[in-house]
Design a protein around this motif. Structure first.
Motif, mmCIF file in Angstrom:
data_model
loop_
_atom_site.group_PDB
_atom_site.id
_atom_site.type_symbol
_atom_site.label_atom_id
_atom_site.label_comp_id
_atom_site.label_asym_id
_atom_site.label_seq_id
_atom_site.Cartn_x
_atom_site.Cartn_y
_atom_site.Cartn_z
ATOM 1 N N GLY A 38 1.178 -7.963 -17.570
ATOM 2 C CA GLY A 38 -0.124 -6.721 -17.025
ATOM 3 C C GLY A 38 -0.289 -5.548 -17.081
ATOM 4 N N ALA A 39 -0.546 -4.868 -17.369
ATOM 5 C CA ALA A 39 -0.410 -3.399 -18.331
ATOM 6 C C ALA A 39 0.003 -2.641 -17.386
ATOM 7 N N ASN A 40 0.328 -0.964 -18.369
ATOM 8 C CA ASN A 40 1.031 -0.324 -16.906
ATOM 9 C C ASN A 40 0.470 0.455 -16.026
ATOM 10 N N GLY A 41 1.605 0.199 -14.440
ATOM 11 C CA GLY A 41 0.694 0.304 -13.522
ATOM 12 C C GLY A 41 0.095 -0.910 -12.889
ATOM 13 N N ALA A 42 0.261 -1.887 -13.193
ATOM 14 C CA ALA A 42 -0.394 -3.077 -12.807
ATOM 15 C C ALA A 42 -0.162 -3.705 -11.805
ATOM 16 N N GLY A 43 1.005 -3.305 -11.128
ATOM 17 C CA GLY A 43 2.096 -4.186 -10.057
ATOM 18 C C GLY A 43 3.375 -4.554 -9.809
ATOM 19 N N LYS A 44 3.538 -4.619 -11.100
ATOM 20 C CA LYS A 44 5.063 -5.590 -11.838
ATOM 21 C C LYS A 44 6.258 -5.598 -10.818
ATOM 22 N N THR A 45 6.298 -4.353 -10.928
ATOM 23 C CA THR A 45 7.853 -3.271 -10.768
ATOM 24 C C THR A 45 8.002 -3.174 -8.754
ATOM 25 N N THR A 46 6.603 -3.044 -8.710
ATOM 26 C CA THR A 46 6.541 -3.708 -6.978
ATOM 27 C C THR A 46 7.014 -4.299 -6.386
ATOM 28 N N THR A 47 5.517 -5.747 -7.177
ATOM 29 C CA THR A 47 6.082 -6.667 -6.457
ATOM 30 C C THR A 47 7.886 -7.353 -6.200
ATOM 31 N N ASP B 87 12.511 -7.304 -14.945
ATOM 32 C CA ASP B 87 11.484 -6.245 -15.167
ATOM 33 C C ASP B 87 11.631 -5.725 -16.610
ATOM 34 N N GLU B 88 10.401 -6.748 -17.012
ATOM 35 C CA GLU B 88 10.164 -6.231 -18.474
ATOM 36 C C GLU B 88 11.604 -6.329 -19.894
ATOM 37 N N PRO B 89 12.320 -7.598 -19.456
ATOM 38 C CA PRO B 89 13.545 -8.121 -20.041
ATOM 39 C C PRO B 89 13.188 -7.828 -21.751
ATOM 40 N N SER C 90 6.126 -9.135 -18.367
ATOM 41 C CA SER C 90 5.820 -8.387 -19.728
ATOM 42 C C SER C 90 4.655 -8.166 -20.046
ATOM 43 N N HIS C 91 4.119 -7.266 -21.103
ATOM 44 C CA HIS C 91 3.072 -6.490 -21.044
ATOM 45 C C HIS C 91 2.474 -7.582 -22.033
ATOM 46 N N ARG C 92 3.097 -8.699 -22.442
ATOM 47 C CA ARG C 92 2.885 -9.431 -23.869
ATOM 48 C C ARG C 92 2.632 -11.099 -23.392
ATOM 49 N N GLN D 19 0.779 -1.408 0.232
ATOM 50 C CA GLN D 19 0.116 0.227 0.132
ATOM 51 C C GLN D 19 1.265 1.424 -0.003
ATOM 52 N N PHE D 20 0.711 2.074 -0.973
ATOM 53 C CA PHE D 20 1.644 3.733 -0.312
ATOM 54 C C PHE D 20 0.132 4.732 -0.244
ATOM 55 N N GLY D 21 0.126 5.128 0.850
ATOM 56 C CA GLY D 21 -1.024 5.654 1.000
ATOM 57 C C GLY D 21 -2.154 4.875 1.224
ATOM 58 N N GLN D 22 -3.316 5.676 0.328
ATOM 59 C CA GLN D 22 -4.776 4.773 0.311
ATOM 60 C C GLN D 22 -4.383 3.793 -0.662
ATOM 61 N N TYR D 23 -3.321 3.906 -1.760
ATOM 62 C CA TYR D 23 -3.187 3.099 -3.053
ATOM 63 C C TYR D 23 -2.745 1.749 -2.883
ATOM 64 N N LYS D 24 -3.813 0.832 -2.872
ATOM 65 C CA LYS D 24 -3.042 -0.585 -2.708
ATOM 66 C C LYS D 24 -2.351 -0.580 -4.173
ATOM 67 N N ALA D 25 -0.916 -1.011 -4.323
ATOM 68 C CA ALA D 25 -0.032 -0.849 -5.868
ATOM 69 C C ALA D 25 -0.390 -2.472 -6.022
ATOM 70 N N VAL D 26 -0.091 -3.424 -4.729
ATOM 71 C CA VAL D 26 -0.227 -4.825 -5.132
ATOM 72 C C VAL D 26 -0.905 -5.329 -3.906
HETATM 73 P P1 ATP Z 1 4.956 -0.582 -15.624
HETATM 74 O O1 ATP Z 1 4.718 -1.884 -16.549
HETATM 75 O O2 ATP Z 1 4.642 1.050 -16.386
HETATM 76 O O3 ATP Z 1 6.128 -0.397 -14.812
HETATM 77 P P2 ATP Z 1 4.273 -1.854 -13.516
HETATM 78 O O4 ATP Z 1 3.073 -3.315 -13.620
HETATM 79 O O5 ATP Z 1 5.170 -2.319 -12.913
HETATM 80 O O6 ATP Z 1 3.932 -1.002 -14.247
HETATM 81 P P3 ATP Z 1 4.839 -0.571 -10.834
HETATM 82 O O7 ATP Z 1 5.577 0.259 -11.027
HETATM 83 O O8 ATP Z 1 4.353 -1.311 -9.520
HETATM 84 O O9 ATP Z 1 3.480 -1.447 -11.881
HETATM 85 O O10 ATP Z 1 3.318 0.524 -9.641
HETATM 86 C C1 ATP Z 1 2.042 -0.084 -9.753
HETATM 87 C C2 ATP Z 1 1.544 1.724 -9.404
HETATM 88 O O11 ATP Z 1 1.561 1.731 -7.760
HETATM 89 C C3 ATP Z 1 1.132 2.781 -10.093
HETATM 90 O O12 ATP Z 1 0.182 3.158 -9.523
HETATM 91 C C4 ATP Z 1 2.553 3.475 -9.579
HETATM 92 O O13 ATP Z 1 1.673 4.720 -9.623
HETATM 93 C C5 ATP Z 1 2.131 3.204 -7.772
HETATM 94 N N1 ATP Z 1 3.630 3.671 -7.367
HETATM 95 C C6 ATP Z 1 4.832 2.618 -7.088
HETATM 96 N N2 ATP Z 1 5.535 2.917 -6.406
HETATM 97 C C7 ATP Z 1 4.793 3.695 -5.382
HETATM 98 C C8 ATP Z 1 5.303 5.296 -4.585
HETATM 99 N N3 ATP Z 1 6.551 4.778 -4.512
HETATM 100 N N4 ATP Z 1 4.639 6.243 -4.182
HETATM 101 C C9 ATP Z 1 3.567 5.799 -4.672
HETATM 102 N N5 ATP Z 1 3.119 5.212 -5.941
HETATM 103 C C10 ATP Z 1 3.744 4.170 -6.228
#
Ligand code: ATP
Length: 231
Positions: free
Chosen positions: A35-44, A155-157, A187-189, A11-18
């Motif tokens: 997953g698409a952009n912002g799906a939460g892959k990099t955070t995972t 990550d997105e190799p 990957s996105h694909r 969770q980042f603040g109120q937002y659940k990234a994963v």
């Molecule tokens: P991409 O393919 O664009 O890299 P992703 O699937 O890897 O997308 P993440 O980078 O994990 O997605 O981001 C998931 C969500 O969490 C996004 O909405 C992003 O803005 C948010 N997010 C990521 N890191 C932070 C952070 N440090 N603080 C606040 N929000 C964050």
């Protein structure tokens, strides 16, 4: 012995990234995270590396918390590529290999092996800034695998690579899997995941919508195409 992601939320603040993600990857398998952009892959991935702590849940490798500083365990290709433009490929790889605790002759042996596989042995003495973005990506991949990690996180190799380089990278990834490396990549694909992975997860806005063995998922979804949308 495996990678175990157990009910993880970030969770980042109120937002659940994963949001409540559970994944098990058996040792030596290849796992694709779609997953698409912002799906939460990099955070995972950052949580897998121990760079971010989960808000809830746990991530373990061999039943132990992953510690990125355990040199040798993990190789990581970050989404943001970060090489030093003024260094030669050799200087760059020696520098990064030494950070992993390797000795120079071992680094050079591995570097030459991978540059040969990528069919660019002459790059060893070129400056990073002389290489195209795609070729810099190959150098960053080599940096991630120089030390033969047990667990490789990519990550997105394939993003930004032309078809020939996608094929060369897939060959490299296959070779590592044959040698027993456990590989997780995003990957996105779907086509990349289908071709390489036995296991996959599709993340949508932080939540896993499909997860499991590719074969079983395909049976469950029949002939319907799985489409990844950024909405
Ligand atoms: P991409 O393919 O664009 O890299 P992703 O699937 O890897 O997308 P993440 O980078 O994990 O997605 O981001 C998931 C969500 O969490 C996004 O909405 C992003 O803005 C948010 N997010 C990521 N890191 C932070 C952070 N440090 N603080 C606040 N929000 C964050």
């Amino acid at each position: 012995m495996s990678l175990n992601i157990d009910h993880v939320t970030k969770q980042f603040g109120q937002y659940k990234a994963v949001n409540d993600l559970s994944i098990q990857v058996p040792k030596g398998e290849m796992f694709g995270m779609l997953g698409a952009n912002g799906a939460g892959k990099t955070t995972t991935f950052r949580m897998m590396l121990g760079l971010l702590d989960p808000s809830e849940g746990s991530i373990t490798w061999d039943q132990q918390k992953i510690d990125y500083s355990r040199t040798g365990l993990i190789g990581y290709l970050p989404e943001e590529r970060g090489l030093y433009p003024k260094l030669t490929v050799k200087e760059q790889l020696v520098y990064l290999g030494k950070l992993k605790g390797m000795k120079k002759p071992d680094i050079l042996r591995e570097a030459e092996k991978w540059l040969d596989l990528f069919k660019v042995p002459e790059y060893l003495n070129k400056k990073i800034e002389e290489l195209s973005k795609g070729n810099q990506q190959k150098i960053q991949f080599i940096a991630a695998v120089l030390h033969n990690p047990e667990l490789l996180i990519l990550d997105e190799p394939f993003s930004g690579l032309d078809p020939l380089n996608v094929d060369l990278l897939k060959q490299a990834v296959h070779q590592l899997k044959d040698e027993g490396t456990t590989i997780v990549f995003s990957s996105h694909r779907m086509e990349h995941v289908e071709e390489l992975c036995e296991y996959l997860c599709i993340l949508h806005k932080g939540s896993p919508v499909v997860h499991g063995r590719l074969k079983e998922i395909k049976q469950a979804y029949g002939k319907k195409n799985i489409v990844i949308r950024a909405d």
